[in-house]
Scaffold this motif. Structure first.
Motif, PDB file in Angstrom:
ATOM      1  N   THR A 152      21.543  39.940 -24.385  1.00 26.28           N
ATOM      2  CA  THR A 152      20.977  41.356 -25.335  1.00 26.28           C
ATOM      3  C   THR A 152      19.673  41.362 -24.918  1.00 26.28           C
ATOM      4  N   ALA A 153      19.431  41.113 -23.760  1.00 23.43           N
ATOM      5  CA  ALA A 153      17.298  40.877 -23.381  1.00 23.43           C
ATOM      6  C   ALA A 153      17.217  41.758 -22.476  1.00 23.43           C
ATOM      7  N   VAL A 154      18.478  42.020 -21.598  1.00 22.38           N
ATOM      8  CA  VAL A 154      18.718  42.990 -20.914  1.00 22.38           C
ATOM      9  C   VAL A 154      20.032  44.665 -21.279  1.00 22.38           C
ATOM     10  N   LEU A 155      20.038  44.362 -22.344  1.00 19.57           N
ATOM     11  CA  LEU A 155      21.284  45.369 -22.661  1.00 19.57           C
ATOM     12  C   LEU A 155      19.948  46.784 -22.778  1.00 19.57           C
ATOM     13  N   HIS A 156      19.092  46.258 -23.270  1.00 25.05           N
ATOM     14  CA  HIS A 156      18.224  48.552 -23.235  1.00 25.05           C
ATOM     15  C   HIS A 156      18.217  48.866 -21.488  1.00 25.05           C
ATOM     16  N   PRO A 157      18.532  50.115 -21.850  1.00 23.51           N
ATOM     17  CA  PRO A 157      18.742  50.803 -20.327  1.00 23.51           C
ATOM     18  C   PRO A 157      16.875  50.436 -19.631  1.00 23.51           C
ATOM     19  N   HIS A 164       5.650  45.978 -23.044  1.00 22.30           N
ATOM     20  CA  HIS A 164       6.850  45.463 -24.318  1.00 22.30           C
ATOM     21  C   HIS A 164       8.615  44.624 -24.167  1.00 22.30           C
ATOM     22  N   HIS A 165       8.783  45.675 -23.070  1.00 19.05           N
ATOM     23  CA  HIS A 165      10.485  45.546 -22.501  1.00 19.05           C
ATOM     24  C   HIS A 165       9.808  44.084 -21.206  1.00 19.05           C
ATOM     25  N   MET A 210      11.871  40.407 -22.186  1.00 19.51           N
ATOM     26  CA  MET A 210      12.878  40.303 -21.410  1.00 19.51           C
ATOM     27  C   MET A 210      11.628  38.661 -21.010  1.00 19.51           C
ATOM     28  N   GLU A 211      10.544  38.451 -20.735  1.00 21.91           N
ATOM     29  CA  GLU A 211       9.924  37.117 -20.487  1.00 21.91           C
ATOM     30  C   GLU A 211      10.720  35.756 -21.048  1.00 21.91           C
ATOM     31  N   ARG A 212      10.299  36.416 -23.176  1.00 25.04           N
ATOM     32  CA  ARG A 212      10.689  35.398 -23.486  1.00 25.04           C
ATOM     33  C   ARG A 212      12.653  35.096 -23.436  1.00 25.04           C
ATOM     34  N   ALA A 213      13.226  35.744 -22.775  1.00 25.95           N
ATOM     35  CA  ALA A 213      14.443  35.191 -22.331  1.00 25.95           C
ATOM     36  C   ALA A 213      14.586  34.770 -21.046  1.00 25.95           C
ATOM     37  N   ALA A 214      13.309  34.069 -20.202  1.00 30.46           N
ATOM     38  CA  ALA A 214      13.401  33.782 -19.360  1.00 30.46           C
ATOM     39  C   ALA A 214      14.212  34.628 -18.365  1.00 30.46           C
ATOM     40  N   LEU A 251      10.821  38.513 -10.975  1.00 31.67           N
ATOM     41  CA  LEU A 251      11.688  37.873 -11.521  1.00 31.67           C
ATOM     42  C   LEU A 251      12.269  36.584 -11.753  1.00 31.67           C
ATOM     43  N   SER A 252      12.026  36.547 -12.683  1.00 29.83           N
ATOM     44  CA  SER A 252      12.645  34.165 -12.818  1.00 29.83           C
ATOM     45  C   SER A 252      14.058  34.329 -12.074  1.00 29.83           C
ATOM     46  N   ARG A 253      15.287  34.832 -12.456  1.00 28.48           N
ATOM     47  CA  ARG A 253      16.270  34.576 -11.632  1.00 28.48           C
ATOM     48  C   ARG A 253      16.782  36.127 -11.237  1.00 28.48           C
ATOM     49  N   GLU A 254      18.275  35.557 -10.003  1.00 30.11           N
ATOM     50  CA  GLU A 254      18.801  36.304  -9.742  1.00 30.11           C
ATOM     51  C   GLU A 254      19.781  36.966  -9.930  1.00 30.11           C
TER      52      GLU A 254
END
Length: 181
Positions: free
Chosen positions: A8-13, A46-47, A51-55, A74-77
């Protein structure tokens, strides 16, 4: 399996565009991200925090040591999920299915934008489309996903972006799924 909070953290375009930008350019300042994505600094901040909250992203040290600027990386690939991963939670499965729909919609929109570009803008690049049909068990389809992912990673990592040659961002997408004939 991804946590539903990550999906859900990456859903926003705009969040997806931020992820793509960071993947292509590496760690970036908020103002550079805003300029590169034609967005407001406050919106980008804000965005990034969401995304930081979701790591998915994390704060990065400024290359010049100046702590006044806000840098992110990025914290992950990769992110990968299937709505079937959430069959035990109807609410999460609904969110995951919506994420899949939004991904597909975004992928098709990106292809349509490319197709609307004038021919002289894209003449050097020969886009392609590929598809096939075959038989597979669920395990064989997962194996196909792993092989395609490995191939894409190897291709992306083999490109020497420091060789001074002009490059355009290239977007590749493919879907593998059971079908009817």
């Amino acid at each position: 399996m991804e946590e539903i909070s990550v999906i859900t953290a990456v859903l926003h375009p705009l969040r997806r565009r931020i992820l793509y930008y960071l993947r292509l350019h590496g760690a970036s300042q908020v103002t550079v991200l805003a300029r590169g994505l034609d967005a407001q600094v406050g919106s980008i901040s804000h965005h990034l925090r969401m995304m930081e909250r979701a790591a998915v992203v994390e704060r990065a040290d400024a290359p010049d040591g100046d702590g006044r600027a806000s840098w992110w990386t990025l914290s992950r690939e990769k992110l990968s999920w299937s709505s079937a991963d959430f069959d035990d939670s109807p609410a999460d499965a609904l969110l995951a299915r919506e994420a899949e729909r939004q991904n597909i919609r975004g992928q098709i929109e990106r292809l349509q934008r490319y197709r609307r570009r004038p021919d002289d803008e894209i003449a050097e690049y020969q886009a392609f489309s590929t598809d096939t049909i075959g038989w597979a068990t669920p395990d064989e389809l997962r194996d196909l996903q792993a092989r395609v992912t490995r191939t894409l990673d190897e291709w992306r990592d083999a490109v020497d972006t420091g060789d001074g040659r002009h490059r355009e961002p290239v977007f590749f997408f493919a879907h593998g799924f059971p079908t009817e004939i």
